[in-house]
Design an enzyme around this catalytic site. Sequence first.
Site, PDB file in Angstrom:
ATOM      1  N   GLY A  56      12.143  -1.559 -14.111  1.00 47.20           N
ATOM      2  CA  GLY A  56      12.263  -1.881 -15.534  1.00 47.20           C
ATOM      3  C   GLY A  56      12.560  -3.353 -15.771  1.00 47.20           C
ATOM      4  CB  CYS A  95       5.352  -4.496 -15.679  1.00 44.77           C
ATOM      5  SG  CYS A  95       6.713  -3.514 -15.060  1.00 44.77           S
ATOM      6  CB  ILE A 127      -3.896  -4.762  -7.873  1.00 43.04           C
ATOM      7  CG1 ILE A 127      -3.425  -4.242  -6.523  1.00 43.04           C
ATOM      8  CG2 ILE A 127      -5.392  -4.854  -7.905  1.00 43.04           C
ATOM      9  CD1 ILE A 127      -3.874  -2.842  -6.164  1.00 43.04           C
ATOM     10  N   GLY A 174      -1.167  -6.878  -2.793  1.00 43.10           N
ATOM     11  CA  GLY A 174      -1.321  -5.442  -2.649  1.00 43.10           C
ATOM     12  C   GLY A 174      -1.375  -5.046  -1.188  1.00 43.10           C
ATOM     13  N   GLY A 175      -0.231  -4.615  -0.656  1.00 43.28           N
ATOM     14  CA  GLY A 175      -0.210  -4.023   0.672  1.00 43.28           C
ATOM     15  C   GLY A 175      -0.335  -4.961   1.846  1.00 43.28           C
ATOM     16  N   GLY A 199       4.226  -8.852  -0.911  1.00 41.95           N
ATOM     17  CA  GLY A 199       5.141  -8.125  -1.780  1.00 41.95           C
ATOM     18  C   GLY A 199       6.075  -7.215  -1.005  1.00 41.95           C
TER      19      GLY A 199
HETATM   20  C1  LIG Z   1      10.457  -3.424  -6.273  1.00 40.39           C
HETATM   21  C2  LIG Z   1       9.303  -4.126  -6.903  1.00 40.39           C
HETATM   22  C3  LIG Z   1       9.500  -4.892  -8.033  1.00 40.39           C
HETATM   23  C4  LIG Z   1       8.435  -5.558  -8.642  1.00 40.39           C
HETATM   24  N1  LIG Z   1       8.661  -6.315  -9.745  1.00 40.39           N
HETATM   25  C5  LIG Z   1       7.629  -6.988 -10.329  1.00 40.39           C
HETATM   26  C6  LIG Z   1       7.834  -7.832 -11.437  1.00 40.39           C
HETATM   27  O1  LIG Z   1       8.949  -8.000 -11.905  1.00 40.39           O
HETATM   28  N2  LIG Z   1       6.756  -8.469 -11.971  1.00 40.39           N
HETATM   29  C7  LIG Z   1       5.497  -8.321 -11.462  1.00 40.39           C
HETATM   30  O2  LIG Z   1       4.566  -8.923 -11.981  1.00 40.39           O
HETATM   31  N3  LIG Z   1       5.265  -7.531 -10.385  1.00 40.39           N
HETATM   32  C8  LIG Z   1       6.307  -6.865  -9.815  1.00 40.39           C
HETATM   33  N4  LIG Z   1       6.058  -6.072  -8.713  1.00 40.39           N
HETATM   34  C9  LIG Z   1       4.687  -5.947  -8.197  1.00 40.39           C
HETATM   35  C10 LIG Z   1       4.461  -6.886  -6.999  1.00 40.39           C
HETATM   36  O3  LIG Z   1       4.613  -8.227  -7.396  1.00 40.39           O
HETATM   37  C11 LIG Z   1       3.063  -6.693  -6.393  1.00 40.39           C
HETATM   38  O4  LIG Z   1       2.085  -7.078  -7.340  1.00 40.39           O
HETATM   39  C12 LIG Z   1       2.779  -5.252  -6.010  1.00 40.39           C
HETATM   40  O5  LIG Z   1       3.928  -4.682  -5.445  1.00 40.39           O
HETATM   41  C13 LIG Z   1       1.619  -5.115  -5.025  1.00 40.39           C
HETATM   42  O6  LIG Z   1       1.848  -5.825  -3.829  1.00 40.39           O
HETATM   43  P1  LIG Z   1       2.544  -5.193  -2.515  1.00 40.39           P
HETATM   44  O7  LIG Z   1       1.807  -3.910  -2.216  1.00 40.39           O
HETATM   45  O8  LIG Z   1       2.376  -6.225  -1.466  1.00 40.39           O
HETATM   46  O9  LIG Z   1       3.955  -4.931  -2.854  1.00 40.39           O
HETATM   47  C14 LIG Z   1       7.139  -5.423  -8.112  1.00 40.39           C
HETATM   48  C15 LIG Z   1       6.941  -4.662  -6.956  1.00 40.39           C
HETATM   49  C16 LIG Z   1       7.993  -4.005  -6.341  1.00 40.39           C
HETATM   50  C17 LIG Z   1       7.736  -3.190  -5.134  1.00 40.39           C
END
Ligand SMILES: Cc1cc2nc3c(=O)[nH]c(=O)nc-3n(C[C@H](O)[C@H](O)[C@H](O)COP(=O)(O)O)c2cc1C
Lengths: 311, 311, 310, 310
Positions: free
Chosen positions: A76, A134, A196, A249-250, A271
């Site tokens: 949130g 988000c 993404i 993403g991943g 991420g």
């Molecule tokens: C715990 C958590 C908090 C996140 N908070 C935000 C955020 O505040 N703003 C945003 O644009 N993306 C947020 N994301 C999304 C990540 O920036 C990223 O786009 C997404 O997790 C996909 O990449 P990943 O698979 O490498 O984690 C969040 C992701 C996670 C897991």
Amino acid sequence: MARTKADLTTKLAGLDLVNPVLVASGTFGAGREGSHFVRLSELGGVIVKSMTLTAWRGKPTPRMCETPSGMLNAIGIQNKGVDHFISEDLPWLLKRDATVVASIAGNTVEEFVKVADKLRTAKGVAAVEVNISCPNLEDRNDMFAHSPEATAAVIGGVKEALPRMPVFAKLSPNVTSLTDIAAAAVEAGADGLSLINTLMGMSIDVESRRSELAGTYGGLSGPAIRPIAVRAIHEVHSAFPHIPIIGQGGVMSALDVIELMLAGASVVAVGTANFVDPTTSVKVIAGIADYMTRHEIASTAELVGAVKLEG
Amino acid sequence: MARTKADLTTKLAGLDLVNPVLVASGTFGAGREGSHFVRLSELGGVIVKSMTLTAWRGKPTPRMCETPSGMLNAIGIQNKGVDHFISEDLPWLLKRDATVVASIAGNTVEEFVKVADKLRTAKGVAAVEVNISCPNLEDRNDMFAHSPEATAAVIGGVKEALPRMPVFAKLSPNVTSLTDIAAAAVEAGADGLSLINTLMGMSIDVESRRSELAGTYGGLSGPAIRPIAVRAIHEVHSAFPHIPIIGQGGVMSALDVIELMLAGASVVAVGTANFVDPTTSVKVIAGIADYMTRHEIASTAELVGAVKLEG
Amino acid sequence: MLMASGEILTHKRYGDAYHSLTIVSPEIGEQARPGQFVSIRLREDSAQILRRPFSVYRMHKRGGWASTIEIVFDIRGAGTRYLSQLRAHSTIDIVGPTGRGFVMPKRRAHCLLVGGGIGAAPLFFLADELRNEGHRVDFVMGARTSGLLLNPIDVRRLASVYRMTTEDGSQGDRGRVTDVLAETMERCGTEVVYACGPHPMLAAVSEICMERETPVQVAVEELMACGYGACMTCVMPVRRPPKRGEDPADAVVYARACTDGPVFNGASIVWHGSGTEPVAADQQELTPANVAVRDTGLDEVEDEHAPPGN
Amino acid sequence: MLMASGEILTHKRYGDAYHSLTIVSPEIGEQARPGQFVSIRLREDSAQILRRPFSVYRMHKRGGWASTIEIVFDIRGAGTRYLSQLRAHSTIDIVGPTGRGFVMPKRRAHCLLVGGGIGAAPLFFLADELRNEGHRVDFVMGARTSGLLLNPIDVRRLASVYRMTTEDGSQGDRGRVTDVLAETMERCGTEVVYACGPHPMLAAVSEICMERETPVQVAVEELMACGYGACMTCVMPVRRPPKRGEDPADAVVYARACTDGPVFNGASIVWHGSGTEPVAADQQELTPANVAVRDTGLDEVEDEHAPPGN
Ligand SMILES: Cc1cc2nc3c(=O)[nH]c(=O)nc-3n(C[C@H](O)[C@H](O)[C@H](O)COP(=O)(O)O)c2cc1C
Ligand SMILES: Cc1cc2nc3c(=O)[nH]c(=O)nc-3n(C[C@H](O)[C@H](O)[C@H](O)COP(=O)(O)OP(=O)(O)OC[C@H]3O[C@@H](n4cnc5c(N)ncnc54)[C@H](O)[C@@H]3O)c2cc1C
Ligand SMILES: Cc1cc2nc3c(=O)[nH]c(=O)nc-3n(C[C@H](O)[C@H](O)[C@H](O)COP(=O)(O)OP(=O)(O)OC[C@H]3O[C@@H](n4cnc5c(N)ncnc54)[C@H](O)[C@@H]3O)c2cc1C
Ligand SMILES: Cc1cc2nc3c(=O)[nH]c(=O)nc-3n(C[C@H](O)[C@H](O)[C@H](O)COP(=O)(O)O)c2cc1C
Ligand code: FES
Ligand code: FES
């Protein structure tokens, strides 16, 4: 084989980055938390946790649950607001020579624009990522990134407030046509796209019969979604080959970074992997250089969208 | 604790199934392949590989690649056509007392309707699942399940051809609003919905710089996507509580079946897990009974949509 | 074909690169035929969910003891790395024996076995059986370098005539198996060729055999999701007899490597069509796959497992 | 807090249910304070990607030897099952020591340590340190049944006075720790309570302490994704001093259990707000988390790790 040292410096919408590796918003705090493990100046950039006009408390707990090769989160956007970022986090980051990407969020176009306004006068922000995707806010239908019109309204407003700042629209994969949304963002003035964000998911604890998240639905991230990210990046890059993309993403390894770049990302943000191994972002940098040397690739730009397709 | 033997018999759109566990289309062949490991009459039903009006050759190889906790496939609905199904597979399945769900696919509304027509006179088909969501056909924009109008056209046509047969529309999760598509299917006469089909993904071999699939994009399945399936089922069941849902997506264990049912599925189909362990479908049946006994649940219907949400 | 658990009896090494697991799994062991394979599940909580297929390298029947199967492999990724860490007494989950194995000659024949690298694995079980049935076995074995020749000691033991090739010349002739194939066939009076290895090698071997009108059976390795005929991921483009008036170029079906193969008639495979080049992307009417080995004194492959759902 | 690899020195069992790993990881070992935890990575290729947090149960400094840390755990899921299979000489990947540990009394004090089940883990390290600093240590330990009391032998050794409770009465008093808490505090002249265990127990212990105006520090266990302050998943609703004119009910912030805790002032946690009941879903202006332990002769928790991004 002639081996020249790979040049990792990367151009992104007019910025000069030391390499194409960033950390993704919400996964490295405001950089301070991650700095226990990583020298922030060694990264291409730090995308900080999304900030809002006033502080947001976020959702009740439980806010996350683990899923096969991934996790769901429903935070949130708990954050202390843009003013706190400007007065506390930004100076701290700049002192450490970090390249700072400010991620901004809001519930109305006006909120986005007001945050952008405040950032205009804040010295040292390199770029802005607009988190219109988000999936954790209360009302799913309110997600800007689900509608080309709403996307255009936010991006247009932010771009007007920040005419000289590179602005990236961060898109949601939970749509029928990502290229339609991308087109709207680009037409509204986005200098680049970020994709993404997480996929909307849910998990139920079968013993208690409750959702594992207090917020019912949450965002799926981690290696499980990498194939979706690669497809989304490839789809959008094919449609808009000249628009720079921050891929995410991943990503867990250097080869995953390469994969997203071959699909069309100019740079890549790490991420969820930061949770698994907080040194991932610096570790992958060496791996990218090694790959480039092995494949005799002189500059990171050569990788972007360089997947070879059949016939 | 009083323990009564759990009653697994399940009603689905007027059908009486021995239990709520089916095998998903494309993951158990026409039943014959799976019958090396499973007695097909012990399953709630066998959803056969999608069949088309004439035989389809499918896509070139490579047709699959493994991804974290999942896999991508781009088979292209290789099948021998509806006539072969009626003359060869159906009698074989009926001899083994299997409850047969015929999955049908096509490239035009007319093709769908013609297949449905042929099935009307074929004795022994219990239900039809209409695969309007296969993401593996050549043109992404042609995917019926991406448009409410196209969905309504196919389902309306099929239902007209099969007025007395339970018809399930199998939806794609790659859309902005699943409930819009579900509404179109229901209004067009669908007796139930089947969700989810695979998510569109891509994977690149970084050494060769080629897509790991000859078909470039493919469908992501397996445990990685379970959180998406749970969310999709919950979303659609909340909007249409009286429409039965065949849940599918990432089910590996009995507790995963329960999870999808708590989200709103009336029955659940095991897909990719059949590749991991070809006895999964029969194994989970015992686990469901055990769970029901433990939680003093008398009938499977009590589980459907029984997740408890906060405030 | 069945699912069973197997206990690892021994973990051995062959040469520099190869691991071998000998597995006690009586039901699977007793049914296995040369050219068939087994699919092994990795850990339950692994992010790699699919089974890994391995040819049966050897089958051991020992007096009153439970029969065992042996597989050999090199480390390619997470799955084979995991298997390489298993020790005696570990238990693994196996499906098999799967697929149509090599067809044995109907009458006494001179058989030439051609293997490349780890791909040679199923030829050892085949050689054992051919010799049991009184056939003559010759061998051509190739690899990149001498350490990657699979068990050359047994090759010498099993073969009447053998040739080794290495690309770096570190053992035997410098070059590839195909460089010495025709010559060896000539010298040995080869009546049937059995080959296993990478696709380009199998294509070249098939080509040479077709030129000489020698029957050739090849065991292919395709990516497999299910490994038992259900998913249609592992297909090979195979020529079938054209129907009346049909363009022979259209008379190609995708046959499953797992259950229609992995052993095919090398002459019927459309080699350029596997891998990256599409055969024909249009969708057209097909008849059941016909993957019979050309009738050349060898048994016809029976069609009882003919693909039903395809 | 740092990331390091650790070598497992020993794998032991405590009672029926608990496993213990003693890990050689000098840097982490030397920095660890009671109440802090370490996060352990599972296998690289595991479908469970997140680290698993475990309290430091013991820290051993041995003469000229590298210092070790010990963790104890019961098997709850795939992660703890994996750890339970590790043997001496295995290497694991650790982040730690993490979080704000217990605040030690400024002056000699009578300390009561209250633990439930495996939750009692960090109290042993705490007891060692309290005794080293000359404080009196008393113990109340509870569990469902006698086999689930964590290391009762050491409790007896460390405590001046101890009470054991089991829900089935199989050892000590039948009942829960809270049934004997007030009485034990009375008897021991308790000046500060340290508690660790399930949330309902911590809530009840905090309640009793607040009634008696005894300072209480609790170590909580929340689900953690990152374990180092970056993700905001592990938050606890904590009361801060209301601002002028503010409704005290609004003066609640979500503080991170991993880096603002895991040790909190039990009196400042909004107990009913953790877990399933939302505190207040609206978004409002906040100030930095104030998680100070009430000033009661104990050190104030310093704010140097104050949440920056929150
Ligand atoms: C715990 C958590 C908090 C996140 N908070 C935000 C955020 O505040 N703003 C945003 O644009 N993306 C947020 N994301 C999304 C990540 O920036 C990223 O786009 C997404 O997790 C996909 O990449 P990943 O698979 O490498 O984690 C969040 C992701 C996670 C897991
Ligand atoms: C019928 C059959 C029999 C086989 N017999 C043997 C054998 O006896 N010994 C042996 O070492 N290997 C054999 N293989 C190949 C073996 O299955 C793969 O090496 C193994 O699955 C790789 O798993 P991994 O997790 O280690 O590698 P991954 O990480 O899955 O893959 C690593 C690399 O190996 C390639 N690969 C993966 N799976 C296959 C596959 N099924 N076929 C070909 N290449 C693959 C991938 O494309 C990738 O480039 C056989 C394959 C088939 C289909
Ligand atoms: C600061 C801290 C210190 C901890 N110290 C210890 C300790 O010393 N000894 C010990 O045995 N356990 C401790 N835990 C709990 C421990 O982290 C979990 O038992 C472990 O993560 C479960 O992993 P798993 O894969 O076995 O189970 P999973 O399959 O992940 O989960 C099984 C069950 O355990 C619950 N669980 C999972 N993670 C946590 C968690 N972080 N906190 C509470 N419950 C959880 C899940 O909700 C689920 O019901 C601590 C947790 C925290 C946050
Ligand atoms: C190899 C493969 C082939 C499939 N073929 C079909 C098909 O022909 N028709 C169809 O409706 N769905 C098909 N599917 C989708 C599955 O039926 C199922 O909906 C999906 O895989 C999600 O479930 P899972 O994660 O349990 O596999 C196929 C899936 C896989 C993996
Ligand atoms: S691997 Fe599934 S059909 Fe061959
Ligand atoms: S676990 Fe990430 S902030 Fe605490």
